[in-house]
Structure formats: structure tokens, C-alpha cells
Design a protein around this motif. Structure first.
Motif, PDB file in Angstrom:
ATOM      1  N   ILE A   1      19.066 103.657  14.383  1.00 60.63           N
ATOM      2  CA  ILE A   1      17.823 104.135  13.777  1.00 60.63           C
ATOM      3  C   ILE A   1      17.768 103.786  12.293  1.00 60.63           C
ATOM      4  CG2 ILE A   1      16.547 106.230  13.119  1.00 60.63           C
ATOM      5  CD1 ILE A   1      17.462 107.428  15.824  1.00 60.63           C
ATOM      6  N   ILE A   2      18.882 103.972  11.599  1.00 56.48           N
ATOM      7  CA  ILE A   2      18.922 103.635  10.173  1.00 56.48           C
ATOM      8  C   ILE A   2      18.683 102.138   9.965  1.00 56.48           C
ATOM      9  CG2 ILE A   2      20.415 103.512   8.142  1.00 56.48           C
ATOM     10  CD1 ILE A   2      21.745 106.111   9.151  1.00 56.48           C
ATOM     11  N   MET A   3      19.319 101.306  10.805  1.00 57.26           N
ATOM     12  CA  MET A   3      19.130  99.854  10.685  1.00 57.26           C
ATOM     13  C   MET A   3      17.694  99.449  10.991  1.00 57.26           C
ATOM     14  SD  MET A   3      22.662  98.080  12.076  1.00 57.26           S
ATOM     15  CE  MET A   3      22.726  98.974  13.627  1.00 57.26           C
ATOM     16  N   VAL A   4      17.094 100.093  11.975  1.00 54.77           N
ATOM     17  CA  VAL A   4      15.696  99.801  12.307  1.00 54.77           C
ATOM     18  C   VAL A   4      14.788 100.168  11.140  1.00 54.77           C
ATOM     19  CG1 VAL A   4      13.750 100.521  13.766  1.00 54.77           C
ATOM     20  CG2 VAL A   4      15.955  99.965  14.806  1.00 54.77           C
ATOM     21  N   GLU A   5      15.052 101.298  10.495  1.00 52.08           N
ATOM     22  CA  GLU A   5      14.260 101.697   9.330  1.00 52.08           C
ATOM     23  C   GLU A   5      14.394 100.680   8.195  1.00 52.08           C
ATOM     24  OE1 GLU A   5      14.347 106.570   9.948  1.00 52.08           O
ATOM     25  OE2 GLU A   5      15.682 105.626   8.486  1.00 52.08           O
ATOM     26  N   ILE A   6      15.603 100.190   7.991  1.00 48.61           N
ATOM     27  CA  ILE A   6      15.827  99.181   6.944  1.00 48.61           C
ATOM     28  C   ILE A   6      15.086  97.892   7.288  1.00 48.61           C
ATOM     29  CG2 ILE A   6      17.574  97.714   5.853  1.00 48.61           C
ATOM     30  CD1 ILE A   6      19.540 100.075   6.192  1.00 48.61           C
ATOM     31  N   LEU A   7      15.170  97.461   8.549  1.00 46.13           N
ATOM     32  CA  LEU A   7      14.474  96.250   8.976  1.00 46.13           C
ATOM     33  C   LEU A   7      12.961  96.381   8.831  1.00 46.13           C
ATOM     34  CD1 LEU A   7      16.449  95.162  12.178  1.00 46.13           C
ATOM     35  CD2 LEU A   7      16.178  93.859  10.067  1.00 46.13           C
ATOM     36  N   ALA A   8      12.449  97.569   9.180  1.00 45.20           N
ATOM     37  CA  ALA A   8      11.010  97.802   9.056  1.00 45.20           C
ATOM     38  C   ALA A   8      10.561  97.692   7.608  1.00 45.20           C
ATOM     39  CB  ALA A   8      10.652  99.175   9.616  1.00 45.20           C
ATOM     40  N   GLY A   9      11.418  98.188   6.699  1.00 37.62           N
ATOM     41  CA  GLY A   9      11.090  98.085   5.281  1.00 37.62           C
ATOM     42  C   GLY A   9      11.166  96.663   4.772  1.00 37.62           C
ATOM     43  N   ILE A  10      12.212  95.924   5.166  1.00 35.83           N
ATOM     44  CA  ILE A  10      12.394  94.545   4.713  1.00 35.83           C
ATOM     45  C   ILE A  10      11.258  93.652   5.203  1.00 35.83           C
ATOM     46  CG2 ILE A  10      13.860  92.495   4.950  1.00 35.83           C
ATOM     47  CD1 ILE A  10      16.277  94.371   5.017  1.00 35.83           C
ATOM     48  N   THR A  11      10.864  93.842   6.454  1.00 33.08           N
ATOM     49  CA  THR A  11       9.809  93.005   7.050  1.00 33.08           C
ATOM     50  C   THR A  11       8.397  93.501   6.740  1.00 33.08           C
ATOM     51  OG1 THR A  11       9.955  94.288   9.116  1.00 33.08           O
ATOM     52  CG2 THR A  11      11.306  92.305   8.957  1.00 33.08           C
ATOM     53  N   LYS A  12       8.338  94.598   5.976  1.00 31.88           N
ATOM     54  CA  LYS A  12       7.043  95.190   5.600  1.00 31.88           C
ATOM     55  C   LYS A  12       6.194  95.563   6.817  1.00 31.88           C
ATOM     56  CE  LYS A  12       6.902  92.902   1.094  1.00 31.88           C
ATOM     57  NZ  LYS A  12       6.148  92.037   0.157  1.00 31.88           N
ATOM     58  N   THR A  13       6.891  96.024   7.860  1.00 26.02           N
ATOM     59  CA  THR A  13       6.205  96.509   9.060  1.00 26.02           C
ATOM     60  C   THR A  13       6.405  98.015   9.226  1.00 26.02           C
ATOM     61  OG1 THR A  13       8.170  95.896  10.345  1.00 26.02           O
ATOM     62  CG2 THR A  13       6.342  94.321  10.303  1.00 26.02           C
ATOM     63  N   GLU A  14       6.901  98.665   8.158  1.00 26.63           N
ATOM     64  CA  GLU A  14       7.106 100.116   8.174  1.00 26.63           C
ATOM     65  C   GLU A  14       5.756 100.818   8.352  1.00 26.63           C
ATOM     66  OE1 GLU A  14       7.975 103.793   8.207  1.00 26.63           O
ATOM     67  OE2 GLU A  14       9.678 102.441   7.969  1.00 26.63           O
ATOM     68  N   PRO A  15       5.593 101.619   9.413  1.00 27.72           N
ATOM     69  CA  PRO A  15       4.307 102.285   9.656  1.00 27.72           C
ATOM     70  C   PRO A  15       4.063 103.484   8.743  1.00 27.72           C
ATOM     71  CG  PRO A  15       5.897 102.925  11.324  1.00 27.72           C
ATOM     72  CD  PRO A  15       6.570 101.886  10.481  1.00 27.72           C
ATOM     73  N   HIS A  16       5.134 104.051   8.206  1.00 25.44           N
ATOM     74  CA  HIS A  16       5.092 105.238   7.353  1.00 25.44           C
ATOM     75  C   HIS A  16       4.658 106.486   8.127  1.00 25.44           C
ATOM     76  CE1 HIS A  16       6.047 103.057   3.746  1.00 25.44           C
ATOM     77  NE2 HIS A  16       5.086 102.175   3.997  1.00 25.44           N
ATOM     78  N   THR A  17       5.189 107.598   7.699  1.00 27.44           N
ATOM     79  CA  THR A  17       4.895 108.876   8.348  1.00 27.44           C
ATOM     80  C   THR A  17       3.455 109.304   8.095  1.00 27.44           C
ATOM     81  OG1 THR A  17       7.202 109.504   7.941  1.00 27.44           O
ATOM     82  CG2 THR A  17       5.673 111.254   8.602  1.00 27.44           C
ATOM     83  N   TYR A  18       2.992 109.124   6.860  1.00 25.74           N
ATOM     84  CA  TYR A  18       1.674 109.597   6.472  1.00 25.74           C
ATOM     85  C   TYR A  18       0.769 108.434   6.093  1.00 25.74           C
ATOM     86  CZ  TYR A  18       4.416 113.874   6.172  1.00 25.74           C
ATOM     87  OH  TYR A  18       5.256 114.913   6.463  1.00 25.74           O
ATOM     88  N   MET A  19      -0.522 108.653   6.201  1.00 31.03           N
ATOM     89  CA  MET A  19      -1.498 107.586   5.970  1.00 31.03           C
ATOM     90  C   MET A  19      -1.530 107.115   4.521  1.00 31.03           C
ATOM     91  SD  MET A  19      -4.679 108.875   8.369  1.00 31.03           S
ATOM     92  CE  MET A  19      -5.630 107.390   7.998  1.00 31.03           C
TER      93      MET A  19
ATOM     94  N   GLY B   1       0.943 106.203   2.881  1.00 22.79           N
ATOM     95  CA  GLY B   1       2.065 105.306   2.660  1.00 22.79           C
ATOM     96  C   GLY B   1       3.363 105.992   2.327  1.00 22.79           C
ATOM     97  N   LYS B   2       3.431 107.298   2.486  1.00 21.66           N
ATOM     98  CA  LYS B   2       4.655 108.048   2.215  1.00 21.66           C
ATOM     99  C   LYS B   2       5.380 108.345   3.528  1.00 21.66           C
ATOM    100  CE  LYS B   2       3.930 108.392  -2.237  1.00 21.66           C
ATOM    101  NZ  LYS B   2       4.828 107.774  -3.233  1.00 21.66           N
ATOM    102  N   GLY B   3       6.698 108.451   3.418  1.00 24.33           N
ATOM    103  CA  GLY B   3       7.516 108.767   4.583  1.00 24.33           C
ATOM    104  C   GLY B   3       7.990 107.517   5.300  1.00 24.33           C
ATOM    105  N   ILE B   4       9.261 107.493   5.672  1.00 21.55           N
ATOM    106  CA  ILE B   4       9.840 106.337   6.365  1.00 21.55           C
ATOM    107  C   ILE B   4      10.100 106.706   7.822  1.00 21.55           C
ATOM    108  CG2 ILE B   4      11.839 104.817   6.481  1.00 21.55           C
ATOM    109  CD1 ILE B   4      12.105 105.092   3.459  1.00 21.55           C
ATOM    110  N   MET B   5       9.423 105.977   8.718  1.00 20.52           N
ATOM    111  CA  MET B   5       9.539 106.219  10.152  1.00 20.52           C
ATOM    112  C   MET B   5      10.352 105.149  10.869  1.00 20.52           C
ATOM    113  SD  MET B   5       8.091 108.783  11.926  1.00 20.52           S
ATOM    114  CE  MET B   5       7.449 108.039  13.423  1.00 20.52           C
ATOM    115  N   GLY B   6      10.271 103.910  10.394  1.00 23.06           N
ATOM    116  CA  GLY B   6      10.848 102.811  11.157  1.00 23.06           C
ATOM    117  C   GLY B   6       9.944 102.495  12.334  1.00 23.06           C
ATOM    118  N   TRP B   7      10.469 101.737  13.275  1.00 21.92           N
ATOM    119  CA  TRP B   7       9.655 101.349  14.439  1.00 21.92           C
ATOM    120  C   TRP B   7       9.702 102.434  15.511  1.00 21.92           C
ATOM    121  CZ3 TRP B   7      12.565  96.102  14.129  1.00 21.92           C
ATOM    122  CH2 TRP B   7      12.007  95.340  13.094  1.00 21.92           C
ATOM    123  N   PHE B   8       9.258 103.609  15.123  1.00 25.53           N
ATOM    124  CA  PHE B   8       9.196 104.744  16.035  1.00 25.53           C
ATOM    125  C   PHE B   8       7.831 105.401  15.882  1.00 25.53           C
ATOM    126  CE2 PHE B   8      13.570 104.096  14.631  1.00 25.53           C
ATOM    127  CZ  PHE B   8      14.204 103.880  15.847  1.00 25.53           C
TER     128      PHE B   8
END
Length: 490
Positions: A141-159, A161-168
Motif C-alpha cells: 500500500i505504501i509503495m502504491v501511494e508513492i507510485l501514485a504520487g510519482i506518476t501524478k495519478t494520486e486521486p486524493h482523499t478530498y476534492m 487535493g488534500k489527503g493521500i489515497m493511492g490507487w484505492f
């Protein structure tokens, strides 16, 4: 003979199969995220999860020496689902496939727990595989969150742009999962490698950082529960280990020191600002009109009705603006009666309260069988608005009635009873740091189930609840403890 030979060859492989079952969980979550992102829907992951559940069930049943447990479980689940079908037919069954698929999601939790217990009974190394499964999934999960951030595909928890969800996808389910994984993973690494090892700190800091970053208040509670809970447990077991306890306490305080900058606080500040502005507007309407009190006075029925009419006249625009869905379904007067003429904005707009109110009215308007076996899932969607409640235990009642709720509470209660009985019988033997980690995970999971709808009806989160319950059973009923520990306590 051939069957027994295959079974005997299969049992040594159970730990590997259990570990694979764990690693599949975040993998399926990531697949679900991307299939939804590209517009493929959830059909693929539904088939995957059903397939994994079927294989788990068949494997547990095959290796088990106690088939009776499976027959009893099948009988109870069959009775509940048959009663549920009858209740739904009486009200008019709209979408049986969707409704019964939802039942399978709920049934997954007890089924998986029983299967994992069967595997541990046959090969106790399956318990270690579960521990390593928790560790592996936290790292994934931690690696997925890092990948989501690096690839700028992080969906974020809130609209915003705050909160880190990863590909979940589901925020509360992910919060629950992240609240359960760190205590078990951290204790595993600590016991295997020690606190001075290079592996310990990434697991501890990574797990807490993931909880800090995701955003929901319950995840912040999970962070505090992990750090302070493990610190307190260490002191309760051996006060001489206070330095280890201090490490957990200090790290936790370090994260909490920055709570003001967390996604949770940022979101809460925005929410309170918006709601505060709305409340001021409503308060001015009430104060300017000098509306008479509805409670706390002895008034005649006629005078009470007159006062209610005054409230209806002034508050009608408020309810039409902030509860338009209820006004459309029930009418403005009925809506105000449902909310007891409140003008508190958080009560009017609160999704949890609104959905519970709707579900109660729906239950009242349904055949009596619904109180025993629940309502069809599709009936909670009206005019495109979904009123399926956001609290798991309420949800089990409204969907599967008093019988379904009782079965769920009794199943969970059995494991809680095992814990309480074991601690009363032999505190020193059973209260270990390892057991405390599982206990923290269980408490956080149940808290999420009480305050959200993210556990008992979400297969990705309920899988971990099954695992924790199976671990409880192992520690109390299967694991062999040194005789010296028992004798010392006696």
C-alpha cells in the motif's frame, strides 16, 4: 487413499497459499481502481473476489477435520438469505442479483474467518503467513501511494487535493485497513529483527505516515491507537522495557504535533467554515421571526399546532434548500416533522443522520417480515439518491433485519468472549505484545464498523477483520504455550 495423499501434500503448502491470499487483497483493490478509472465498471473485480472467496471456502472445507462447522454456517446463512428473499418478495423484489451479491459480500467475513482457522489448525505456520501478509500488504500500500504520487495519478482523499489515497477507492475502507495493518506489522518486525534493525523504522514511520496522510478522523485515531496502544502494552507486560515504550510514544507525539497541518484538519476547517456560514443565515431567520418555543412548555394541542405552523412558514425555505431530496420524497411538512423542526445545519445536512431517518421510515412502511430479515438493497436508492446507511451495524439491521444483525453480533461476540475469558483465566500467558497488536487492530476495525459502512459490507476491509478474528482464535485455542507460563500464573 488418493484423496488423503493429495490432502497431505496440500497441508504443508497452506502457509504459502495463505500468504498469496493476503497479497491478492491490495492487488484486487488496485485493479478495481483502474477498471473504474477507465470506465470498465466493477464486473472484473466482482468475478475476481467471488473466485477468491470460492477457492478460500473450498480449500478451508477440504483441509478441515470439522466439516460440521461448515454445515452449521451454511445452514445459518441459508436460513437468513431465504428469509431475506421472502421479505423482499413481499415488498416487491426489484433487483435480486444485485441484492444477493451484496449478501455474499457480508457473508464473506464469517466464511473467511472459519476457513483461515481451519488452515491454521492443519498447519500452524499459516498464522505466521498471516502476520507476514499484514506486513507485505502494508508495504504494498505504501509503495502504491508513492507510485501514485510519482506518476501524478494520486486521486486524493478530498476534492481540494488534500489527503493521500493511492490507487484505492473507498476512503473509510482504506482508513480501516491502514488502521489494522501497522500494529501487527510493526510488532512482527520488532520481534523478528529488533527495534535497532534497518527494517523496523520504515515499517513504523511508513505505517503512521500513511495514516496521517489519508485524512479521515478515524485514521488519526488509528495512528494514536497504534503508537500509544503499543507503548502502554509494553509497559503493562514489562515496565523495565520503558525505553521501547518511550520510542512508540515519542514517534506518535511527533506525528500528532503536526496535526494542525494534516489533511484531516484542513478538511475540517473548510467544512466548519461552510457550515458556520449556513448556520448564521438560519439563526438570523429564527431570531428575526421570534419563533415561539416548541418544547419545554405546557401548551394546548391547538396552540402547539399554531406554533408549528409558524415554524413551518419560516423554515420551509431552509429545508427546501438544504434537504431538497427529502422534501421531494416526503414533502416539506413531513420532512420538518422527521427532523423534529431542528434548524441546526449539521443535523439537516448530515448524511449519516439523513440516511438512518430514511431507512427507519422505509422499514416502517414495509411488511413485518422486513424487521426480521431486512429490506432489498435497491429500495435505498430513490431518484438517483442513495440512502444506504453509513453505519455498518445499522446497515446489517436494515438490510438483513433483526435476525441478520443478531447473527453478526453473536459471531463477533464469540471471539470477544474468547479474549475476555482467556485474559481472566491467565492474563500473563495471553496478554503479549503480539496479542495486543491484534487487539488494537480489532478495536480499530470495530470502531470503523460502528461509525462507517466501510467494513462489514466491504470485502476488501472485511477480509482483514476475518484475519484478526482467526488470529484471536489461534492465540487462544490453537497455540501451545510453555507450561512454565501457566504454572507461574497459577
Amino acid at each position: 487413499m488418493e484423496r488423503n495423499s493429495f490432502r497431505n501434500r496440500l497441508i504443508p503448502k497452506l502457509p504459502l497459499l495463505v500468504f498469496a491470499l493476503f497479497v491478492l487483497q491490495p492487488t484486487m483493490d488496485v485493479i478495481s481502481f483502474w477498471t473504474d478509472r477507465v470506465g470498465m465498471g466493477n464486473a472484473l473485480t466482482l468475478v475476481l473476489r467471488m473466485g477468491v472467496l470460492a477457492v478460500t471456502m473450498l480449500l478451508g472445507f477440504y483441509v478441515s477435520d470439522s466439516k460440521r462447522t461448515y454445515y452449521v454456517t451454511a445452514g445459518i446463512l441459508s436460513a437468513i438469505v431465504l428469509g431475506h428473499i421472502v421479505a423482499c418478495v413481499q415488498a416487491g423484489y426489484r433487483s435480486p442479483f444485485t441484492d444477493l451479491t451484496n449478501f455474499v459480500r457480508v457473508a464473506q467475513m464469517p466464511i473467511t474467518a472459519i476457513c483461515l482457522i481451519s488452515m491454521m489448525k492443519q498447519n500452524q505456520d499459516s498464522y505466521k503467513a498471516m502476520q507476514y501478509g499484514f506486513l507485505a500488504n502494508l508495504l504494498i500500500i505504501i509503495m502504491v501511494e508513492i507510485l501514485a504520487g510519482i506518476t501524478k495519478t494520486e486521486p486524493h482523499t478530498y476534492m481540494d487535493g488534500k489527503g493521500i489515497m493511492g490507487w484505492f477507492q473507498n476512503t473509510n475502507s482504506q482508513s480501516c485497513i491502514l488502521s489494522m495493518l501497522p500494529p501487527v506489522a510493526v510488532v512482527l518486525v520488532m520481534q523478528r529483527k529488533g527495534m535497532k534493525s534497518i527494517a523496523f523504522w520504515p515499517v513504523l514511520l511508513g505505517g503512521m505516515a500513511a495514516l496521517y496522510a489519508i485524512g479521515p478522523r478515524l485514521s488519526m485515531l488509528g495512528l494514536a491507537a497504534t503508537g500509544f496502544g503499543l507503548a502502554l502494552s509494553i509497559l503493562m507486560i514489562d515496565r523495565k522495557q520503558w525505553k521501547k515504550a518511550l520510542v512508540f510514544g515519542a514517534v506518535t507525539l511527533g506525528f500528532l504535533a503536526f496535526i494542525g497541518s494534516s489533511p484531516m484538519m484542513h478538511h475540517q476547517e473548510i467544512y466548519e467554515t461552510v457550515q458556520g456560514g449556513r448556520q448564521e443565515s438560519i439563526d438570523s431567520i429564527v431570531s428575526e421571526a421570534k419563533l415561539p418555543a416548541l418544547k419545554g412548555e405546557d401548551v394546548t394541542d391547538k396552540e402547539l399546532e399554531s406554533r408549528k405552523d409558524a415554524w413551518k412558514e419560516r423554515l420551509a425555505p431552509v429545508y427546501e434548500k438544504y434537504a431538497p431530496d427529502f422534501v421531494e420524497i416526503f414533502g416539506v411538512e413531513k420532512t420538518m416533522e422527521i427532523y423534529d423542526y431542528t434548524y441546526t445545519i449539521t443535523e439537516i445536512t448530515g448524511a449519516r443522520n439523513k440516511k438512518i431517518q430514511f431507512s427507519r421510515l422505509l422499514m416502517e412502511d414495509s411488511p413485518k417480515s422486513a424487521r426480521l430479515f431486512g429490506l432489498e438493497l435497491s429500495r435505498f436508492t430513490v431518484n438517483g439518491n442513495i440512502y444506504d446507511v453509513e453505519n455498518d451495524f445499522h446497515g446489517i439491521y436494515f438490510l438483513y433485519g433483526g435476525v441478520g444483525l443478531a447473527a453478526m453480533v453473536l459471531f463477533l461476540g464469540y471471539f470477544i468472549w474468547l479474549i475476555v475469558r482467556a485474559l481472566i483465566k491467565n492474563w500473563k500467558q495471553y496478554f503479549t505484545l503480539e496479542a495486543a497488536a491484534w487487539g488494537i487492530a480489532l478495536v480499530m476495525c470495530l470502531i470503523h464498523a460502528y461509525f462507517t459502512a466501510a467494513v462489514l459490507r466491504r470485502p476488501n476491509a472485511s477480509f482483514y477483520l476475518s484475519s484478526v478474528l482467526a488470529a484471536v482464535y489461534y492465540l487462544v485455542k490453537i497455540k501451545a504455550y510453555p507450561a512454565s507460563t501457566r504454572q507461574e500464573q497459577e
